[in-house]
Design an enzyme around this catalytic site. Sequence first.
Site, mmCIF file in Angstrom:
data_model
loop_
_atom_site.group_PDB
_atom_site.id
_atom_site.type_symbol
_atom_site.label_atom_id
_atom_site.label_comp_id
_atom_site.label_asym_id
_atom_site.label_seq_id
_atom_site.Cartn_x
_atom_site.Cartn_y
_atom_site.Cartn_z
ATOM 1 C CB SER A 47 1.097 1.903 1.045
ATOM 2 O OG SER A 47 0.401 0.823 0.572
ATOM 3 C CB CYS A 48 -2.537 5.096 1.336
ATOM 4 S SG CYS A 48 -4.283 5.788 1.256
ATOM 5 N N PRO A 49 -4.577 2.960 2.801
ATOM 6 C CG PRO A 49 -6.802 2.125 3.363
ATOM 7 C CD PRO A 49 -5.437 1.713 2.235
ATOM 8 C CG MET A 50 -3.485 -1.063 5.376
ATOM 9 S SD MET A 50 -5.139 -1.306 6.290
ATOM 10 C CE MET A 50 -5.734 -2.717 5.214
ATOM 11 C CG ASP A 95 2.298 5.921 3.169
ATOM 12 O OD1 ASP A 95 2.673 6.491 2.234
ATOM 13 O OD2 ASP A 95 1.023 6.118 3.746
#
Lengths: 193, 81
Positions: free
Chosen positions: B17-20, B44
């Site tokens: 999930s964010c920011p990956m 995501d």
Amino acid sequence: MSTDTSSGSAEETPSRAELAARVDELEEQLAAVSADSDDDDGKKMSIIATKGTLDMAYPPLILASTAAAFGYEVTVFHTFWGLDILHEERSRDLQLSSVGNPNMPVPNVVGALPGMDRVTTKLMEKRIDDNETATIEELIETSLEMGVEFQACQMTIELMDYDEADFYDGVTTGVGAATAIQDMADADIQLLI
Amino acid sequence: MSSKYDITETLDVKGASCPMPVVKTKSAIDDLAAGEVLEVLATDSGSMSDIAGWADGTAGVELLSQEEGDGVYRHYVRKAE
């Protein structure tokens, strides 16, 4: 060249050579100005991280790594409790309190009981794990790989009695408020978190 | 469905999930040569807006398209010439 009488000398019309010299001079200045602005062309972001609870450790790291992905040169200046985010041991044990946070599903009177911060922290850690949200450690390692500069405020290191060796490899120590001000002055985005 | 591009590399960030998704996309595109295409697979839903925004705000990358199907969001990003 100035003996030329073809034009009214009272007007002092510049000669061709003088004009050429002036053009050269202006071109040189223009080149210097564009070179300067090229140096500044890189976008910069400066974040001041002041909080060290589990929830408040995320925003500076998420924004720092994302800005780095956008090509920003990022510095994060960690001061007071924000320093715990960079502390290798303490960063793995950041706590979340429900006290003072009415959004948490635990009434303040219950949240204030001994051991309750431990419980709310464990619940949050489980959610982070279940959702495959990156851990604080992963975000720090990723940010460092992407060139984010993490700075640990020297005054707070001494105030908290931390050792410079306690921090993640790659963290800059020996910096103070003047460094932060300089970074903020140069930055396109400045945030206090 | 993805054969419309000549894909050089596929980045699987399903589950992350964010920011990956954005951060890993950036790292993966750095490893490509100009003109090569990266396929990003994510679960995501925020990656649709995030990768589009990232591509728009980043020099040297071009978002070719984004697709959604079977719970997977596919992004095709080309490193500019």
